[in-house]
Motif scaffolding. Structure first.
Motif, PDB file in Angstrom:
ATOM      1  N   ASP A 273       1.122  -1.501  -0.126  1.00 63.82           N
ATOM      2  CA  ASP A 273       0.246  -0.194   0.398  1.00 63.82           C
ATOM      3  C   ASP A 273       1.111   0.667   0.068  1.00 63.82           C
ATOM      4  OD1 ASP A 273      -2.600  -1.466  -0.604  1.00 63.82           O
ATOM      5  OD2 ASP A 273      -2.560  -1.160   2.125  1.00 63.82           O
ATOM      6  N   GLN A 277       0.610   4.257  -3.031  1.00 61.06           N
ATOM      7  CA  GLN A 277       0.612   5.096  -2.967  1.00 61.06           C
ATOM      8  C   GLN A 277       1.530   6.625  -3.035  1.00 61.06           C
ATOM      9  OE1 GLN A 277      -0.020   6.679   1.441  1.00 61.06           O
ATOM     10  NE2 GLN A 277      -1.296   7.915   1.413  1.00 61.06           N
ATOM     11  N   TYR A 315      -5.527   3.693  -8.662  1.00 63.95           N
ATOM     12  CA  TYR A 315      -5.978   3.569  -7.402  1.00 63.95           C
ATOM     13  C   TYR A 315      -6.508   5.111  -7.103  1.00 63.95           C
ATOM     14  CZ  TYR A 315      -3.513   4.799  -2.529  1.00 63.95           C
ATOM     15  OH  TYR A 315      -2.949   5.273  -1.354  1.00 63.95           O
ATOM     16  N   LEU A 349      -3.495  -4.085  -6.665  1.00 69.37           N
ATOM     17  CA  LEU A 349      -4.666  -3.377  -6.633  1.00 69.37           C
ATOM     18  C   LEU A 349      -5.987  -3.521  -7.122  1.00 69.37           C
ATOM     19  CD1 LEU A 349      -4.883  -0.624  -5.982  1.00 69.37           C
ATOM     20  CD2 LEU A 349      -3.620   0.260  -8.106  1.00 69.37           C
ATOM     21  N   LYS A 352      -7.453  -5.810  -4.167  1.00 68.68           N
ATOM     22  CA  LYS A 352      -8.116  -4.563  -3.607  1.00 68.68           C
ATOM     23  C   LYS A 352      -8.777  -4.243  -3.742  1.00 68.68           C
ATOM     24  CE  LYS A 352      -6.414  -1.120   0.070  1.00 68.68           C
ATOM     25  NZ  LYS A 352      -5.668  -0.063  -0.303  1.00 68.68           N
TER      26      LYS A 352
END
Length: 403
Positions: A273, A277, A315, A349, A352
């Motif tokens: 993460d 980010q 994201y 990602l 997720k």
């Protein structure tokens, strides 16, 4: 002295300073311990005879410590570490004499005064107990007490302890660098001769100067490096933290793999993460584009992949939009080709985002993800690259079961 002034003085005894210097009541120590947060307790050792008696020329020690009794003393040319540390048995008088030898340094490191270990030094040093008092903040704890003493300045290299610790400064001073357990994921590989020590000095998260009369609470698992000034004497009051070994023995190791697997998954998710980010923040996307992505325009998201990169777009995209996009790809038979093109971070990602679709099942994509990007298996590349594992064999063992 008035009753009011007496109450005020009592209230001021044992003020807590957090790692930012803010003041709190001593009664809040249990909260710091519960949250595993370091703090400094000041003005709570004023009644200890040791504060006046334990200082050069060490007359009080010569009075209380039997002359011919031996103490195990750490010796080193420079700093002290649990890695290949050498020890010599000597009397206290020999310790003082050898401390003036320029060829090496002596450190009475963690010599027991009161312990459940039954070490021989305890008989030698136990008479010193009459000059100290158990800190009030741990009055209900069953503790071990150890002595730390150096004549010349010494350095204890970065390490962590598997127990709770109150470090009490009787004489001299200590400069302590503190690093929380989580901050070592990127910079430290636990593949070492001694698992809880590292010679790779990390950047300190907090720096604390301790002077005579100060007490530092060092929570279990917090990394610390300590520089002691000359003629420093300190005590550590230690008590049990989480007894993982007892848990493992009680359950005959049945939970070992489960605990390890989940711990590694948590560390892996946190680290990935952070990577995602940073990559997303590095992208310079127009505000209007970000607005449309956040609104869930799956057609636009698909068009932007090639121009801006997958991570930056995904994201900022809502999970439902990602699911709609993948569903459309699956119908046009482009999904497997797309998944095979992903690297580990991109595959993670997507998984997720799908997992965040609380109201919609992701089962239909599971086989495609495994057959396509092998996302969990390829997470191993990231985890190994960032050196967060204890033993390589354990990594392979756990990762294979995570997948």
């Amino acid at each position: 002295m008035s009753k009011r002034l007496k109450r005020l003085k009592k209230l001021l005894q044992g003020t807590i300073l957090d790692i930012y210097g803010e003041k709190y009541s001593r009664d809040l120590f249990s909260e710091f311990a519960r949250l595993h947060c370091p703090c400094v307790i000041v003005n709570s050792m004023n009644a200890w005879p040791a504060l006046e008696l334990w200082q050069p020329p060490w007359i009080r020690f010569m009075e209380l410590i039997p002359f011919f009794s031996k103490i195990r003393v750490a010796v080193s040319m420079s700093s002290f570490s649990g890695v290949d540390q050498k020890y010599i048995d000597m009397t206290f008088f020999e310790f003082l004499n050898k401390s003036s030898d320029e060829s090496f340094n002596c450190y009475m490191a963690q010599c027991p005064l009161l312990s459940d270990e039954g070490l021989f030094e305890e008989l030698t040093l136990s008479s010193l107990v009459k000059d100290i008092k158990k800190p009030n903040v741990i009055s209900n704890q069953s503790v071990n007490v150890h002595l730390w003493m150096n004549v010349k300045p010494v350095i204890s290299e970065t390490h962590y302890d598997s127990y709770q610790n109150l470090l009490c400064i009787i004489n001299g001073s200590k400069f302590v660098e503190l690093v929380p357990p989580s901050a070592m994921l990127k910079s430290y590989s636990v593949i070492s001769d001694v698992h809880n020590h590292t010679l790779n000095r990390p950047r300190a998260a907090y720096e604390i100067n301790l002077k005579k009369g100060d007490i530092l609470y060092i929570p279990e698992g917090w990394w610390h490096r300590v520089e002691s000034s000359e003629n420093t004497v300190a005590l550590s009051y230690t008590w049990k933290g989480i007894d993982q070994q007892a848990l493992a023995i009680d359950l005959r190791g049945e939970l070992d793999v489960y605990i390890t697997r989940n711990a590694i998954k948590r560390m892996a998710v946190k680290r990935i993460d952070q990577v995602l980010q940073k990559k997303a923040n590095d992208a310079k996307l127009d505000a209007k584009i970000l607005e449309n992505i956040s609104a869930g325009d799956s057609e636009l998201i698909n068009e932007l992949f090639e121009e801006y990169g997958i991570i930056q777009i995904l994201y900022n995209a809502p999970p439902t939009s990602v699911r709609r996009l993948l569903t459309k790809m699956k119908k046009s038979k482009e999904l497997i080709k797309f998944l095979k093109s992903l690297n580990a971070e991109e595959g993670y990602l997507i998984m997720k985002k799908l997992d965040e679709c609380d109201t919609e099942p992701i089962t239909e994509f599971t086989n495609d993800l495994y057959d396509g990007s092998k996302v969990f298996l390829r997470m191993k590349e990231i985890l190994t690259r960032h050196k967060i594992f204890m033993v390589k064999k354990a990594v392979n063992f756990v990762i294979n079961r995570v997948t």
